[in-house]
Enzyme design. Structure first.
Site, PDB file in Angstrom:
ATOM      1  N   ARG A   1       0.879  -1.180   0.000  1.00 56.12           N
ATOM      2  CA  ARG A   1       0.000   0.000   0.000  1.00 56.12           C
ATOM      3  C   ARG A   1       0.908   1.218   0.000  1.00 56.12           C
ATOM      4  O   ARG A   1       1.681   1.435   0.944  1.00 56.12           O
ATOM      5  CB  ARG A   1      -0.921   0.008   1.220  1.00 56.12           C
TER       6      ARG A   1
ATOM      7  N   HIS B   1      -7.243   0.648  -6.546  1.00 53.64           N
ATOM      8  CA  HIS B   1      -7.480  -0.178  -5.352  1.00 53.64           C
ATOM      9  C   HIS B   1      -8.195  -1.469  -5.800  1.00 53.64           C
ATOM     10  O   HIS B   1      -9.385  -1.658  -5.522  1.00 53.64           O
ATOM     11  CB  HIS B   1      -8.328   0.617  -4.357  1.00 53.64           C
TER      12      HIS B   1
ATOM     13  N   GLN C   1     -10.172  -3.973  -3.343  1.00 50.28           N
ATOM     14  CA  GLN C   1     -11.454  -3.443  -2.877  1.00 50.28           C
ATOM     15  C   GLN C   1     -12.539  -3.668  -3.923  1.00 50.28           C
ATOM     16  O   GLN C   1     -13.649  -4.094  -3.602  1.00 50.28           O
ATOM     17  CB  GLN C   1     -11.320  -1.944  -2.563  1.00 50.28           C
TER      18      GLN C   1
ATOM     19  N   ASP D   1     -17.081   7.385  -1.874  1.00 50.62           N
ATOM     20  CA  ASP D   1     -15.831   7.281  -1.117  1.00 50.62           C
ATOM     21  C   ASP D   1     -15.485   8.699  -0.654  1.00 50.62           C
ATOM     22  O   ASP D   1     -16.082   9.681  -1.118  1.00 50.62           O
ATOM     23  CB  ASP D   1     -14.737   6.687  -2.031  1.00 50.62           C
TER      24      ASP D   1
ATOM     25  N   CYS E   1     -16.398   1.854   0.400  1.00 53.59           N
ATOM     26  CA  CYS E   1     -15.200   1.064   0.713  1.00 53.59           C
ATOM     27  C   CYS E   1     -14.769   1.246   2.166  1.00 53.59           C
ATOM     28  O   CYS E   1     -14.066   0.393   2.708  1.00 53.59           O
ATOM     29  CB  CYS E   1     -14.077   1.435  -0.234  1.00 53.59           C
TER      30      CYS E   1
ATOM     31  N   ARG F   1     -13.620  -8.408   2.030  1.00 57.40           N
ATOM     32  CA  ARG F   1     -12.189  -8.195   1.745  1.00 57.40           C
ATOM     33  C   ARG F   1     -11.403  -9.441   2.130  1.00 57.40           C
ATOM     34  O   ARG F   1     -10.487  -9.867   1.422  1.00 57.40           O
ATOM     35  CB  ARG F   1     -11.649  -6.982   2.539  1.00 57.40           C
TER      36      ARG F   1
HETATM   37  N1  NVA Z   1      -9.806   6.930  -1.754  1.00 53.79           N
HETATM   38  C1  NVA Z   1      -9.470   6.454  -0.442  1.00 53.79           C
HETATM   39  C2  NVA Z   1      -9.733   4.992  -0.332  1.00 53.79           C
HETATM   40  C3  NVA Z   1      -9.514   4.419   1.038  1.00 53.79           C
HETATM   41  C4  NVA Z   1      -9.784   2.958   1.108  1.00 53.79           C
HETATM   42  C5  NVA Z   1      -8.032   6.767  -0.122  1.00 53.79           C
HETATM   43  O1  NVA Z   1      -7.169   6.552  -0.995  1.00 53.79           O
HETATM   44  O2  NVA Z   1      -7.748   7.246   0.976  1.00 53.79           O
HETATM   45  N1   CP Z   2     -11.251   0.106   2.307  1.00 47.00           N
HETATM   46  C1   CP Z   2      -9.980   0.037   2.742  1.00 47.00           C
HETATM   47  O1   CP Z   2      -9.039  -0.242   1.988  1.00 47.00           O
HETATM   48  O2   CP Z   2      -9.843   0.265   4.084  1.00 47.00           O
HETATM   49  P1   CP Z   2      -8.485   0.509   4.877  1.00 47.00           P
HETATM   50  O3   CP Z   2      -7.920   1.816   4.397  1.00 47.00           O
HETATM   51  O4   CP Z   2      -8.892   0.543   6.320  1.00 47.00           O
HETATM   52  O5   CP Z   2      -7.542  -0.617   4.591  1.00 47.00           O
END
Ligand code: NVA
Ligand code: CP
Length: 309
Positions: A104, A131, A134, A227, A267, A295
């Site tokens: 990540r 992502h 997800q 989101d 998400c 997930r």
């Molecule tokens: N768009 C959000 C998704 C989190 C799961 C982010 O990148 O923070």
């Molecule tokens: N939806 C998701 O990826 O959640 P986290 O950021 O908590 O991993």
């Protein structure tokens, strides 16, 4: 899919998307029945996190445990990568110890570079661009709550053109769904992702549409999705982004134009009162928390398919 990376849904065939969903369903049923399934006994997954996480970290770690293997949490702050060790060296070193890596991070190109130099499967656990884990999870959740046959369903996304939008475009295109994003003027999806998704959708009978009007997007939609307005890395822009996106909320009024049987997905984490109202989130919380649970099952499927002997 043995030995493959999972960086983007665009790299998968439609059959591979359905294969992941089918394996996820099987693993979910086995777990619910209390049947142990140690497909990855003795294997180790490294999990590199350069951004925060609740769901991704927990689901990969628990998933690996349930498959008989183990997972290592590797904070970007603690690794030498945080002090400038090149990605290509880190990838080659980790390939000597681990059986798979989940990353990540911020730049999508960093995950691509890591995958280029690693000779173990690399799984994208979120970048600024995509992502995929997800969205594969979202497709499973739509199958469970709407229909096994995804082709022809309409998914409307309301809000920022972020990593979720890009992966939803790819996911919907691969299975022949109709994807519409409503986003403010001046906010546009990544041009390459949009072009690729439009091409993919042509092959499956799906469609990809970008509009500014949330009611136009949500009309007769089977799935509404949103989101956060400010993604990880955009914290300092939060106030400004709240002004830009203030009319881009899923609320009860918007739900009136969606299909009667529409579901709502998010998400998570959610910002109630911003991209989604408290009322709508609580009304659809059963679906949204099934989505969060899924997930685990989908990522177990991804790990089993890519990391198995
Ligand atoms: N768009 C959000 C998704 C989190 C799961 C982010 O990148 O923070
Ligand atoms: N939806 C998701 O990826 O959640 P986290 O950021 O908590 O991993």
């Amino acid at each position: 899919m043995k030995g493959r990376d999972l960086l983007s849904i665009h790299d998968l065939t439609t059959e591979e998307v359905y294969k992941i969903l089918d394996v996820a369903k099987d693993l979910k049923a086995k777990q619910k029945a209390g049947i142990e399934h140690h497909l990855l006994k003795g294997k180790t997954l490294g999990m590199i996190f350069q951004k925060s996480s609740t769901r991704t970290r927990l689901s990969f770690e628990v998933g690996m445990y349930q498959l008989g293997g183990s997972a290592l949490f590797l904070s970007g702050h603690d690794l030498q990568i945080g002090r400038g060790e090149p990605i290509k060296d880190t990838a080659r070193v980790m390939s000597r110890y681990l059986d798979g890596v989940m990353i990540r991070t911020f730049a999508h190109s960093d995950v691509e570079e890591f995958a280029k130099y690693a000779d173990i499967p690399v799984i994208n656990g979120l970048t600024d661009l995509l992502h995929p884990c997800q969205v594969l999870t979202d497709l499973l959740t739509i199958q469970e709550h709407k229909s096994e046959q995804l082709k022809g369903l309409k998914l409307a996304y309301i809000g920022d053109c972020n990593n979720m939008v890009h992966s939803l475009m790819y996911g919907c295109a691969k299975v022949g769904m109709h994807f519409v994003v409503a986003t403010p003027k001046g906010c546009k999806p990544n041009a390459d992702v949009l072009a690729n998704a439009v091409e993919d959708a042509k092959k499956t009978g799906g469609s990809i549409t970008v509009v500014n009007d949330i009611y136009e997007a949500a009309k007769d939609a089977d799935v509404l999705y949103t989101d956060v307005w400010a993604s990880m890395g955009q914290e300092e822009e939060h106030e400004e982004r709240c002004k830009i996106f203030k009319d881009y909320q899923i609320n009860s009024k918007l739900m009136e134009v969606a299909a009667k049987s529409a579901i709502v997905l998010h998400c998570l984490p959610a910002h109630r009162g911003e991209e989604i109202s408290e009322e709508v989130l609580e009304k659809y919380q059963d679906v949204i928390f099934d989505e969060a649970e899924n997930r685990l099952h989908v990522q177990k499927a991804i790990m089993a398919l890519t990391m198995c002997e």
